[in-house]
Design a protein around this motif. Sequence first.
Motif, PDB file in Angstrom:
ATOM      1  N   GLY A  72      11.572  -1.718   1.634  1.00  0.00           N
ATOM      2  CA  GLY A  72      11.596  -0.936   1.086  1.00  0.00           C
ATOM      3  C   GLY A  72      10.342   0.146   0.654  1.00  0.00           C
ATOM      4  N   ARG A  73       8.876  -0.742   0.435  1.00  0.00           N
ATOM      5  CA  ARG A  73       8.141  -0.228   0.047  1.00  0.00           C
ATOM      6  C   ARG A  73       6.524  -0.264   0.827  1.00  0.00           C
ATOM      7  NH1 ARG A  73       8.073  -4.379  -3.131  1.00  0.00           N
ATOM      8  NH2 ARG A  73       6.066  -5.487  -3.574  1.00  0.00           N
ATOM      9  N   ARG A  84      12.660   7.535   7.942  1.00  0.00           N
ATOM     10  CA  ARG A  84      12.410   7.940   6.843  1.00  0.00           C
ATOM     11  C   ARG A  84      11.979   8.558   6.489  1.00  0.00           C
ATOM     12  NH1 ARG A  84      10.684   3.581   2.081  1.00  0.00           N
ATOM     13  NH2 ARG A  84       9.084   4.821   1.300  1.00  0.00           N
TER      14      ARG A  84
END
Length: 317
Positions: free
Chosen positions: A307-308, A257
């Motif tokens: 996703g965060r 990421r």
Amino acid sequence: MIISAQGLKKSFTTKSRKGSQTVEAVKGVDLEVKSGEIYGVLGPNGAGKTTTIRMLSTLITPDAGTAVIAGHDLVKEPAQIRRKLGYVSQAGGVEEQNTARAQVVFAARIYNVPDPAKAAEEILRKFDLSDIADRPGRTLSGGQKRRVAIALGLVHTPPLLFLDEPTTGLDPQNRANLWDRIKELREQGTSVLLSTHYLEEADALCDRLAIVDHGVIVAEGTPAELKRSVSGDVVTLRLDGLERAAEVLTPLVARTRVDEDVLRVYVDDGEHALPSLLRTLEADGLSLRSITMERATLDDVFLAKTGRSLRDTGAAA
């Protein structure tokens, strides 16, 4: 199981000049809490934590779903459930004018405790509140008020305690002190369901936890299980060409990421994987500025599932 819930849902309708709007606060929650454990509900503000706790504690009625709390049906037997639980809200419920002692004695009388004064004295002593028991609530510190609030919820010795954001607003010392008190409750056999948005708190206190986001549970398990589910180690790299580095390392690792100016690489065994990662970057002409390695955190779990980052939602570390 002291709590067994399936498919709990709750929506709220708000009205304004622009018309009414329905918000699904909880969209179908299943959870089970074992007797004598600390079970956490971790998520950002607005995730549905408080609504879930308010349903399970009979303060609001679910729109759908079923639950058995301390052996009683949530919808059919709310009065019996209330006798077997303690509830401490985010606000705490400590009155400003009355003394801590008077408030705890009053709570004991509400629950028909046989000797209210004796029960109050015992619970005040257990939470190191005897010395300030005769001071009005407005003179107490934040940490003292939270301990009084928990004493109010425990004076009738319930088998189950609900704590909604118990340490919000406390300084680190008072937070650590309260953590110790909560652990003592577990050792004495009390089951605890707490909500929190503090990653460290969930990791330090909870035997098991559910991570919630937008009204649903996105992950559940022990803190160790959840962290293992996203790989055991996180390698953080600072270098030019982050996207290229992610591309060449992706085949070798569980996940990568790009996060602002760093590349995070998730691996099962960082110590053994690190030499291979460095050789691959060197072979591709990518030069490192810095590298660190640490164990995966609950924030990494939240990131993998939603996703965060939980920190990016405004939640504290």
